[in-house]
Design an enzyme around this catalytic site. Structure first.
Site, PDB file in Angstrom:
ATOM      1  N   GLU A 298       5.238 -15.167   3.215  1.00 31.61           N
ATOM      2  CA  GLU A 298       3.908 -14.954   2.614  1.00 31.61           C
ATOM      3  C   GLU A 298       3.980 -15.222   1.117  1.00 31.61           C
ATOM      4  O   GLU A 298       5.019 -15.013   0.471  1.00 31.61           O
ATOM      5  CB  GLU A 298       3.450 -13.509   2.878  1.00 31.61           C
TER       6      GLU A 298
ATOM      7  N   ASN B  37      -1.959 -10.892   4.548  1.00 29.91           N
ATOM      8  CA  ASN B  37      -3.177 -10.555   3.834  1.00 29.91           C
ATOM      9  C   ASN B  37      -3.566 -11.644   2.844  1.00 29.91           C
ATOM     10  O   ASN B  37      -4.748 -11.869   2.585  1.00 29.91           O
ATOM     11  CB  ASN B  37      -2.990  -9.225   3.087  1.00 29.91           C
TER      12      ASN B  37
ATOM     13  N   ASN C  51      -5.941 -13.331   9.805  1.00 23.45           N
ATOM     14  CA  ASN C  51      -4.870 -12.332   9.811  1.00 23.45           C
ATOM     15  C   ASN C  51      -5.441 -10.926   9.804  1.00 23.45           C
ATOM     16  O   ASN C  51      -6.314 -10.614   8.985  1.00 23.45           O
ATOM     17  CB  ASN C  51      -4.010 -12.514   8.550  1.00 23.45           C
ATOM     18  N   GLU C  52      -4.969 -10.090  10.722  1.00 28.24           N
ATOM     19  CA  GLU C  52      -5.316  -8.655  10.731  1.00 28.24           C
ATOM     20  C   GLU C  52      -6.790  -8.412  10.433  1.00 28.24           C
ATOM     21  O   GLU C  52      -7.139  -7.581   9.589  1.00 28.24           O
ATOM     22  CB  GLU C  52      -4.431  -7.886   9.743  1.00 28.24           C
TER      23      GLU C  52
ATOM     24  N   GLU D 251       3.969 -10.481  13.286  1.00 28.24           N
ATOM     25  CA  GLU D 251       4.549  -9.687  12.192  1.00 28.24           C
ATOM     26  C   GLU D 251       5.170  -8.464  12.840  1.00 28.24           C
ATOM     27  O   GLU D 251       4.476  -7.708  13.544  1.00 28.24           O
ATOM     28  CB  GLU D 251       3.493  -9.229  11.182  1.00 28.24           C
TER      29      GLU D 251
END
Ligand code: AHR
Length: 517
Positions: A54, A99, A199-200, A317
């Site tokens: 990341e 994130n 993502n998330e 992840e």
């Protein structure tokens, strides 16, 4: 979360942990594993040995990429980090987040480096200079000989941005976007196969967080445009990461929209030992297995009218992460620099066992992350050391291939808060062309565990390699110049159909050798 009391593994351990039966054989320090090479769980997808870089802290900048450092090559990649990463045989590399991806415009990271815009980076509260972008990442994947996995911005981003990123990377024809790629030095498309649909998105901490309905609708339109641009790509839908919320409901709703377009359902899981309770911590992988089974059921239900189109689980992840949470004293670029100990490495081995033991449905897994940020490789400006968690990952990724075997396991165990029976022996096995690999974790803190492997349909054909990850105590950590936790290699004789091997306390051992018959 309750476990299924009827699973064979759980049942054996439960029975053996009752005081009455502890007197019977096998004793509390003995365990048995029956192995039949025809009892197969599924093909082990090498992509379960994936990793993640990341744009965060010193993972990319100061980790894999450090122009000007004497350890870097002429393109700016740290050669010592590349070599250490090669040791993990990384099969799939995710980027740019996490994130970070939820506010990332890929166009900021292309073109002449000096002209790229610096942007406020809100995921981790910094400024992103964008000197590392799509070209630099995909070049790194070539150097590491790994498959790239790009995560599109479905937070603040638009359908156009996601579609045009696929076009930029993969489209063979001439368009304004592909001319830009050529102008930036890349003639041939890269053909990036794996693409994340955000993502998330279930987490309120995420930029552009939505309800499951809103995400499902938005991601479906992005998915259509991305696949219409390149029908060969595989899409990973943002499944659960927020287990404080209705995580099963999230997956169910998202798959109602994406069951025809998603190829994988992403899930994330981080665990820790916040209250210093070793046995609770060592039981974490049972929760991972539980969530895998529940998600598999939801996928099966979502696919009832699309049976020809499989959807697999991507644990894209996962790791131990609870100390360096980006709070308090952590500042600037030195954030999330978790220092790992032996018990963390043993937990990592149990997670890898869980992936093998669900090999039919778990086809992608990415340890988060590769360097410095919650990572197995840790650098300074002048060198690096390998954290404890490097070693189980290295052993699995270099040895456990082929088919995962469905084992009969009999082991003593203990009760944890959520599970009536946590077996001291945690085990998986891989069979590939006559080679058997058995991954054995002894969860016991103080006692050895003698394991007898019983072959049902084959014979041992000579000595077995033994590789053990252990250390002086469960809190032992590696650091620059000192590695108390590492791999010890040896051999054990093996003939006939039985092999008895004694596992040291709090350890992971890999046994590997040939079978005959
Ligand atoms: O890996 C660190 C962070 O953990 C990622 O950015 C995010 O996806 C997760 O919450």
């Amino acid at each position: 979360m309750p476990h299924d009391p009827l699973t064979r593994r759980a049942f054996s351990a439960a029975v053996l942990s009752t005081p009455l039966l502890l007197k019977a054989k096998p004793s509390s320090t003995e365990a048995r594993v029956k192995i039949d090479t025809e009892r197969v769980i599924g093909e082990i997808d090498p992509k379960i040995y994936g990793n993640f870089t990341e744009m965060l802290g010193r993972c990319v900048d100061g980790g894999i990429f450090d122009p000007g450092n004497s350890l870097s090559d002429s393109e700016g990649y740290r050669t010592d980090v590349l070599k250490a990463a090669e040791g993990l045989r990384v099969s799939l590399l995710r980027w740019p987040g996490g994130n970070f991806s939820s506010n990332y415009n890929w166009r900021d990271g292309i073109g002449p480096r000096g002209e790229r815009p610096a942007r406020v980076e809100m995921a981790w509260g910094t400024v992103e200079p964008n000197r590392f972008g799509t070209h630099e990442f995909l070049r790194y994947c070539e150097l590491l000989k790994t498959e790239p996995y790009l995560c599109a911005n479905l937070g603040t981003g638009s359908w156009d941005e996601a579609q045009q990123w696929v076009e930029y990377c993969n489209y063979p024809g001439e368009t304004a976007t592909t001319r830009l790629r050529e102008k930036n030095g890349r003639q041939q498309p890269w053909s990036v196969k794996y693409w994340g649909l955000g993502n998330e998105m279930d987490g309120p901490w995420q930029m552009g967080h939505r309800s499951a309905e809103d995400y499902g609708k938005f991601a479906l339109e992005a998915a259509k445009l991305m696949k219409w641009t390149d029908p060969s790509i595989k899409l990973i839908a943002a499944g659960s990461s927020n287990y404080a919320a209705d995580w099963t409901g999230w997956n169910r709703t998202v798959l109602q929209y994406l069951n025809h377009h998603a190829d994988y359902l992403s899930m994330h899981m981080y665990v820790g030992n916040r209250d210093n309770n070793y046995y609770e911590f060592l039981a974490s992988s049972l929760e991972l297995a539980e969530r895998t089974k529940i998600a598999e059921g939801i996928i099966r239900d979502a696919l009832r009218d699309t049976p020809k189109h499989p959807i697999y689980i991507a644990w894209d992840e996962w790791n131990v992460w609870y100390r360096a949470r980006g709070e308090g004293k952590e500042k600037g670029r030195r954030i999330l620099e978790e220092q790992y100990n032996l018990e963390d490495a043993v937990v990592v081995a149990t997670f890898l066992n869980a992936f093998l033991n669900h090999a039919h449905i778990v086809k992608i897994a990415n340890l988060a992350q590769l360097v410095n940020v919650i990572a197995p490789i840790f650098t300074s400006e002048t060198g690096l050391f390998l954290q404890t968690i490097y070693y189980p990952l290295q052993l699995f990724a270099n040895n456990s291939f082929g088919t995962a075997l469905d084992l009969f396991v009999e082991s003593p165990g203990y009760a944890s808060k959520s599970f009536d029976s946590v077996p001291y022996l945690d085990v998986s096995a891989a069979h590939d062309n006559g080679t058997l690999v058995v991954n054995l974790v002894n969860r016991h803190l103080t006692d050895k565990l003698a394991v007898t492997l019983e072959l049902e349909d084959k014979k041992f054909a000579g000595a077995f390699e033994v590789a053990t990850v252990n250390g002086p105590d469960i809190k032992a950590q590696n650091t620059f110049g000192s590695s108390p936790v590492k791999i010890e290699n040896s051999h054990t004789e093996a003939s006939g159909a039985r092999l008895r091997y004694e596992l040291p306390p709090h350890s992971y051992t890999m046994l590997k050798g040939k079978l005959s018959g």
